[in-house]
Design an enzyme around this catalytic site. Structure first.
Site, PDB file in Angstrom:
ATOM      1  N   LEU A  12      64.496  97.736  70.087  1.00 47.95           N
ATOM      2  CA  LEU A  12      64.157  99.070  70.593  1.00 47.95           C
ATOM      3  C   LEU A  12      63.228  99.834  69.635  1.00 47.95           C
ATOM      4  O   LEU A  12      62.762 100.927  69.969  1.00 47.95           O
ATOM      5  CB  LEU A  12      65.447  99.869  70.871  1.00 47.95           C
ATOM      6  CG  LEU A  12      66.442  99.185  71.831  1.00 47.95           C
ATOM      7  CD1 LEU A  12      67.680 100.050  72.030  1.00 47.95           C
ATOM      8  CD2 LEU A  12      65.789  98.879  73.181  1.00 47.95           C
ATOM      9  N   LYS A  13      62.997  99.249  68.467  1.00 49.73           N
ATOM     10  CA  LYS A  13      62.069  99.827  67.474  1.00 49.73           C
ATOM     11  C   LYS A  13      62.388 101.304  67.218  1.00 49.73           C
ATOM     12  O   LYS A  13      63.540 101.671  67.105  1.00 49.73           O
ATOM     13  CB  LYS A  13      60.621  99.593  67.916  1.00 49.73           C
ATOM     14  CG  LYS A  13      60.343  98.115  68.212  1.00 49.73           C
ATOM     15  CD  LYS A  13      58.896  97.776  68.383  1.00 49.73           C
ATOM     16  CE  LYS A  13      58.730  96.292  68.653  1.00 49.73           C
ATOM     17  NZ  LYS A  13      57.354  95.857  68.798  1.00 49.73           N
ATOM     18  N   HIS A  53      60.223  91.059  60.675  1.00 44.40           N
ATOM     19  CA  HIS A  53      59.415  91.481  61.818  1.00 44.40           C
ATOM     20  C   HIS A  53      58.013  91.849  61.348  1.00 44.40           C
ATOM     21  O   HIS A  53      57.844  92.431  60.278  1.00 44.40           O
ATOM     22  CB  HIS A  53      60.067  92.682  62.534  1.00 44.40           C
ATOM     23  CG  HIS A  53      59.411  92.948  63.861  1.00 44.40           C
ATOM     24  ND1 HIS A  53      58.238  93.651  63.969  1.00 44.40           N
ATOM     25  CD2 HIS A  53      59.760  92.575  65.116  1.00 44.40           C
ATOM     26  CE1 HIS A  53      57.895  93.698  65.248  1.00 44.40           C
ATOM     27  NE2 HIS A  53      58.796  93.053  65.968  1.00 44.40           N
ATOM     28  N   GLU A  99      56.644  85.505  67.122  1.00 44.86           N
ATOM     29  CA  GLU A  99      55.987  86.647  67.768  1.00 44.86           C
ATOM     30  C   GLU A  99      54.566  86.781  67.221  1.00 44.86           C
ATOM     31  O   GLU A  99      54.375  87.333  66.123  1.00 44.86           O
ATOM     32  CB  GLU A  99      56.733  87.946  67.454  1.00 44.86           C
ATOM     33  CG  GLU A  99      58.175  87.966  67.893  1.00 44.86           C
ATOM     34  CD  GLU A  99      58.707  89.397  67.984  1.00 44.86           C
ATOM     35  OE1 GLU A  99      59.031  89.829  69.095  1.00 44.86           O
ATOM     36  OE2 GLU A  99      58.765  90.082  66.952  1.00 44.86           O
ATOM     37  N   GLY A 120      52.951  94.365  71.815  1.00 42.18           N
ATOM     38  CA  GLY A 120      52.570  95.677  72.337  1.00 42.18           C
ATOM     39  C   GLY A 120      51.170  95.746  72.910  1.00 42.18           C
ATOM     40  O   GLY A 120      50.642  96.832  73.135  1.00 42.18           O
ATOM     41  N   SER A 151      54.771  90.952  74.150  1.00 38.39           N
ATOM     42  CA  SER A 151      54.377  91.300  75.521  1.00 38.39           C
ATOM     43  C   SER A 151      55.131  90.516  76.600  1.00 38.39           C
ATOM     44  O   SER A 151      54.543  90.140  77.620  1.00 38.39           O
ATOM     45  CB  SER A 151      52.865  91.165  75.697  1.00 38.39           C
ATOM     46  OG  SER A 151      52.204  92.133  74.909  1.00 38.39           O
TER      47      SER A 151
HETATM   48  P1  13P Z   1      56.527  94.031  72.777  1.00 30.59           P
HETATM   49  O1  13P Z   1      57.482  93.368  73.711  1.00 30.59           O
HETATM   50  O2  13P Z   1      56.412  95.513  72.972  1.00 30.59           O
HETATM   51  O3  13P Z   1      55.204  93.326  72.737  1.00 30.59           O
HETATM   52  O4  13P Z   1      57.150  93.864  71.301  1.00 30.59           O
HETATM   53  C1  13P Z   1      57.620  92.626  70.897  1.00 30.59           C
HETATM   54  C2  13P Z   1      58.338  92.758  69.629  1.00 30.59           C
HETATM   55  O5  13P Z   1      57.784  93.131  68.603  1.00 30.59           O
HETATM   56  C3  13P Z   1      59.787  92.491  69.632  1.00 30.59           C
HETATM   57  O6  13P Z   1      60.291  92.400  68.339  1.00 30.59           O
END
Ligand code: 13P
Length: 235
Positions: free
Chosen positions: A7-8, A88, A157, A163, A193
Protein backbone atom coordinates in the site's frame (compact mmCIF):
# COMPACT_ATOMS: atom_id res chain seq x y z
CA UNK A 1 0.07 -18.73 -4.60
CA UNK A 2 1.01 -15.54 -2.81
CA UNK A 3 -0.98 -12.39 -3.49
CA UNK A 4 0.50 -9.30 -1.88
CA UNK A 5 -0.60 -5.68 -1.66
CA UNK A 6 2.05 -3.02 -1.07
CA UNK A 7 0.00 0.00 0.00
CA UNK A 8 3.12 2.22 0.09
CA UNK A 9 2.44 5.74 1.45
CA UNK A 10 -1.31 5.42 0.93
CA UNK A 11 -4.40 4.82 3.06
CA UNK A 12 -4.71 6.28 6.53
CA UNK A 13 -5.20 4.10 9.61
CA UNK A 14 -8.97 4.38 9.26
CA UNK A 15 -8.92 3.61 5.54
CA UNK A 16 -6.53 0.70 6.11
CA UNK A 17 -8.78 -0.84 8.77
CA UNK A 18 -11.72 -0.68 6.39
CA UNK A 19 -9.57 -2.15 3.60
CA UNK A 20 -8.29 -5.02 5.74
CA UNK A 21 -11.82 -5.81 6.95
CA UNK A 22 -13.12 -5.86 3.41
CA UNK A 23 -10.36 -8.18 2.15
CA UNK A 24 -10.68 -10.43 5.20
CA UNK A 25 -14.44 -10.74 4.67
CA UNK A 26 -13.82 -11.68 1.05
CA UNK A 27 -11.28 -14.35 1.98
CA UNK A 28 -13.68 -15.94 4.43
CA UNK A 29 -16.77 -15.70 2.26
CA UNK A 30 -14.96 -17.34 -0.66
CA UNK A 31 -12.92 -19.93 1.20
CA UNK A 32 -9.70 -18.57 -0.23
CA UNK A 33 -6.73 -20.84 0.42
CA UNK A 34 -4.04 -18.62 -1.15
CA UNK A 35 -1.54 -16.74 0.99
CA UNK A 36 -2.56 -13.08 1.13
CA UNK A 37 -0.17 -10.41 2.43
CA UNK A 38 -0.94 -6.74 3.02
CA UNK A 39 1.79 -4.17 3.69
CA UNK A 40 0.22 -0.98 5.09
CA UNK A 41 1.94 2.32 5.85
CA UNK A 42 3.72 2.26 9.23
CA UNK A 43 1.22 4.48 11.01
CA UNK A 44 -1.63 2.30 9.75
CA UNK A 45 -0.38 -0.91 11.36
CA UNK A 46 -2.83 -2.71 13.61
CA UNK A 47 -2.84 -6.12 15.23
CA UNK A 48 -4.74 -8.51 12.97
CA UNK A 49 -5.92 -12.06 13.42
CA UNK A 50 -7.42 -13.68 10.38
CA UNK A 51 -6.63 -15.26 7.05
CA UNK A 52 -4.59 -12.41 5.64
CA UNK A 53 -1.20 -11.50 7.03
CA UNK A 54 -0.11 -7.96 7.76
CA UNK A 55 3.52 -7.17 7.02
CA UNK A 56 5.78 -4.16 7.45
CA UNK A 57 7.05 -2.21 4.44
CA UNK A 58 10.25 -1.51 6.31
CA UNK A 59 11.91 -1.58 9.74
CA UNK A 60 15.41 -0.87 10.96
CA UNK A 61 17.51 -3.89 11.96
CA UNK A 62 17.43 -3.10 15.66
CA UNK A 63 15.21 -3.76 18.68
CA UNK A 64 14.99 -0.01 19.44
CA UNK A 65 17.39 2.92 19.66
CA UNK A 66 18.42 6.27 18.22
CA UNK A 67 17.38 5.95 14.56
CA UNK A 68 15.20 8.96 13.89
CA UNK A 69 12.31 8.24 11.59
CA UNK A 70 12.70 4.47 11.75
CA UNK A 71 10.87 1.76 13.66
CA UNK A 72 12.47 -1.35 15.13
CA UNK A 73 11.62 -4.90 16.09
CA UNK A 74 9.89 -3.78 19.28
CA UNK A 75 7.38 -1.79 17.23
CA UNK A 76 6.64 -4.72 14.95
CA UNK A 77 6.24 -7.06 17.91
CA UNK A 78 3.64 -4.74 19.39
CA UNK A 79 1.44 -5.57 16.40
CA UNK A 80 2.46 -9.22 16.15
CA UNK A 81 4.16 -8.60 12.81
CA UNK A 82 6.46 -11.36 11.53
CA UNK A 83 6.53 -10.46 7.83
CA UNK A 84 8.64 -7.76 6.19
CA UNK A 85 9.35 -6.33 2.75
CA UNK A 86 13.07 -5.79 2.14
CA UNK A 87 14.92 -4.28 -0.83
CA UNK A 88 12.00 -2.58 -2.55
CA UNK A 89 13.24 -0.41 -5.42
CA UNK A 90 11.71 2.72 -3.90
CA UNK A 91 13.85 2.18 -0.81
CA UNK A 92 16.90 1.41 -2.93
CA UNK A 93 16.53 4.29 -5.40
CA UNK A 94 14.57 7.02 -3.61
CA UNK A 95 15.68 6.42 -0.03
CA UNK A 96 19.23 5.39 -0.85
CA UNK A 97 19.43 1.95 0.72
CA UNK A 98 22.60 0.16 -0.34
CA UNK A 99 23.02 -3.58 -0.87
CA UNK A 100 25.14 -3.57 2.28
CA UNK A 101 22.43 -2.00 4.45
CA UNK A 102 19.80 -4.24 2.86
CA UNK A 103 21.90 -7.30 3.66
CA UNK A 104 22.16 -6.24 7.31
CA UNK A 105 18.40 -5.82 7.49
CA UNK A 106 17.87 -9.18 5.79
CA UNK A 107 20.17 -11.01 8.21
CA UNK A 108 18.61 -9.37 11.25
CA UNK A 109 15.04 -10.33 10.32
CA UNK A 110 16.11 -13.72 8.98
CA UNK A 111 17.68 -14.57 12.33
CA UNK A 112 14.32 -13.80 13.92
CA UNK A 113 12.54 -16.15 11.51
CA UNK A 114 10.55 -13.44 9.73
CA UNK A 115 8.80 -14.14 6.44
CA UNK A 116 10.86 -11.92 4.14
CA UNK A 117 9.58 -10.66 0.80
CA UNK A 118 12.84 -9.67 -0.86
CA UNK A 119 12.55 -7.39 -3.89
CA UNK A 120 14.84 -7.18 -6.88
CA UNK A 121 14.48 -5.38 -10.20
CA UNK A 122 16.41 -3.46 -12.82
CA UNK A 123 16.13 0.11 -14.08
CA UNK A 124 15.30 0.72 -17.74
CA UNK A 125 18.87 1.33 -18.94
CA UNK A 126 19.87 -2.11 -17.69
CA UNK A 127 16.89 -3.74 -19.36
CA UNK A 128 17.87 -2.01 -22.59
CA UNK A 129 21.44 -3.29 -22.28
CA UNK A 130 20.28 -6.88 -22.86
CA UNK A 131 19.75 -10.12 -20.98
CA UNK A 132 23.34 -10.68 -19.84
CA UNK A 133 23.52 -7.24 -18.26
CA UNK A 134 20.09 -7.73 -16.72
CA UNK A 135 21.06 -11.02 -15.06
CA UNK A 136 24.38 -9.55 -13.91
CA UNK A 137 22.53 -6.61 -12.34
CA UNK A 138 20.03 -8.84 -10.57
CA UNK A 139 22.94 -10.92 -9.25
CA UNK A 140 24.30 -7.81 -7.51
CA UNK A 141 20.96 -7.56 -5.70
CA UNK A 142 21.35 -11.16 -4.53
CA UNK A 143 24.79 -10.38 -3.05
CA UNK A 144 24.91 -11.29 0.63
CA UNK A 145 21.34 -12.65 0.61
CA UNK A 146 20.70 -16.21 1.80
CA UNK A 147 18.70 -17.51 -1.15
CA UNK A 148 18.07 -20.79 0.66
CA UNK A 149 16.37 -19.16 3.63
CA UNK A 150 13.22 -21.24 4.23
CA UNK A 151 10.98 -18.26 4.92
CA UNK A 152 12.05 -16.30 1.85
CA UNK A 153 9.78 -14.99 -0.91
CA UNK A 154 11.38 -13.15 -3.83
CA UNK A 155 9.56 -10.43 -5.77
CA UNK A 156 10.89 -9.50 -9.19
CA UNK A 157 9.77 -5.95 -9.91
CA UNK A 158 11.38 -4.15 -12.86
CA UNK A 159 11.82 -0.53 -11.73
CA UNK A 160 10.57 0.82 -15.06
CA UNK A 161 7.34 -1.17 -14.71
CA UNK A 162 6.46 0.17 -11.24
CA UNK A 163 3.62 2.66 -11.34
CA UNK A 164 4.07 3.26 -15.06
CA UNK A 165 1.45 1.02 -16.66
CA UNK A 166 4.31 -0.64 -18.58
CA UNK A 167 5.18 -4.30 -18.11
CA UNK A 168 7.56 -6.75 -19.73
CA UNK A 169 5.78 -9.05 -22.19
CA UNK A 170 4.28 -12.19 -20.69
CA UNK A 171 6.95 -14.19 -22.45
CA UNK A 172 9.72 -11.99 -21.02
CA UNK A 173 8.33 -12.46 -17.51
CA UNK A 174 8.17 -16.23 -17.94
CA UNK A 175 11.67 -16.51 -19.40
CA UNK A 176 13.21 -14.37 -16.66
CA UNK A 177 11.31 -16.09 -13.86
CA UNK A 178 12.47 -19.45 -15.17
CA UNK A 179 16.08 -18.23 -15.01
CA UNK A 180 15.63 -16.72 -11.54
CA UNK A 181 14.08 -19.94 -10.25
CA UNK A 182 17.36 -21.67 -10.99
CA UNK A 183 19.06 -19.33 -8.49
CA UNK A 184 16.54 -19.83 -5.71
CA UNK A 185 13.67 -22.20 -5.12
CA UNK A 186 11.85 -19.56 -3.03
CA UNK A 187 8.36 -18.57 -4.27
CA UNK A 188 8.85 -15.91 -6.94
CA UNK A 189 6.34 -13.09 -7.32
CA UNK A 190 6.06 -10.66 -10.20
CA UNK A 191 5.39 -6.97 -9.49
CA UNK A 192 5.11 -3.84 -11.60
CA UNK A 193 1.87 -2.49 -13.06
CA UNK A 194 -0.13 -5.59 -12.27
CA UNK A 195 -3.81 -4.69 -12.72
CA UNK A 196 -7.11 -6.55 -12.75
CA UNK A 197 -6.78 -6.61 -16.53
CA UNK A 198 -3.44 -8.45 -16.70
CA UNK A 199 -3.25 -10.29 -13.34
CA UNK A 200 -4.86 -13.48 -14.62
CA UNK A 201 -2.36 -13.83 -17.48
CA UNK A 202 0.62 -13.04 -15.27
CA UNK A 203 -0.48 -15.48 -12.57
CA UNK A 204 -0.94 -18.25 -15.13
CA UNK A 205 2.72 -18.06 -16.26
CA UNK A 206 5.13 -20.84 -15.46
CA UNK A 207 7.38 -20.00 -12.51
CA UNK A 208 5.19 -17.13 -11.37
CA UNK A 209 4.13 -18.02 -7.84
CA UNK A 210 2.17 -14.86 -7.15
CA UNK A 211 2.07 -11.11 -7.53
CA UNK A 212 3.08 -8.02 -5.55
CA UNK A 213 0.67 -5.22 -6.40
CA UNK A 214 0.93 -1.50 -5.70
CA UNK A 215 -1.56 1.02 -7.07
CA UNK A 216 -4.16 -1.45 -8.33
CA UNK A 217 -4.29 -3.06 -4.89
CA UNK A 218 -5.39 0.20 -3.26
CA UNK A 219 -8.94 -0.73 -4.18
CA UNK A 220 -9.97 -3.70 -2.06
CA UNK A 221 -12.38 -4.80 -4.78
CA UNK A 222 -9.60 -4.95 -7.39
CA UNK A 223 -7.24 -6.71 -5.02
CA UNK A 224 -9.95 -9.28 -4.24
CA UNK A 225 -10.52 -9.91 -7.95
CA UNK A 226 -6.84 -10.70 -8.31
CA UNK A 227 -6.99 -13.04 -5.31
CA UNK A 228 -9.92 -14.74 -6.99
CA UNK A 229 -7.89 -15.34 -10.17
CA UNK A 230 -5.14 -16.92 -8.09
CA UNK A 231 -7.67 -19.11 -6.31
CA UNK A 232 -9.13 -20.29 -9.62
CA UNK A 233 -5.65 -21.21 -10.89
CA UNK A 234 -4.66 -22.70 -7.52
CA UNK A 235 -1.14 -23.58 -8.75
P1 13P B 1 2.52 -0.80 -9.02
O1 13P B 1 1.64 -2.00 -8.95
O2 13P B 1 1.84 0.48 -8.64
O3 13P B 1 3.26 -0.72 -10.33
O4 13P B 1 3.65 -1.01 -7.90
C1 13P B 1 4.30 -2.22 -7.80
C2 13P B 1 5.12 -2.26 -6.58
O5 13P B 1 6.05 -1.49 -6.40
C3 13P B 1 4.73 -3.22 -5.53
O6 13P B 1 5.71 -3.33 -4.56
Amino acid sequence: MIIAANLKTNLTRKQTSKYVDEVERFLNANNISQEVLVFPAMSSLNPHAGKLTIGAQNAYPVLNGAYTGEIGLEHLEEFGIKTILIGHSERRHILGETQESITKKFDFYKNLGFRIVYCIGEPLEIRKAGEDELLKYLDTQYAGIDLNYENLVIAYEPVWAIGTGLTPTLNDIEVLHTKLKKKSKAPLLYGGSVKVTNAKDVLALKNVDGILVGSAALYAEHFCSMINYAQALNK
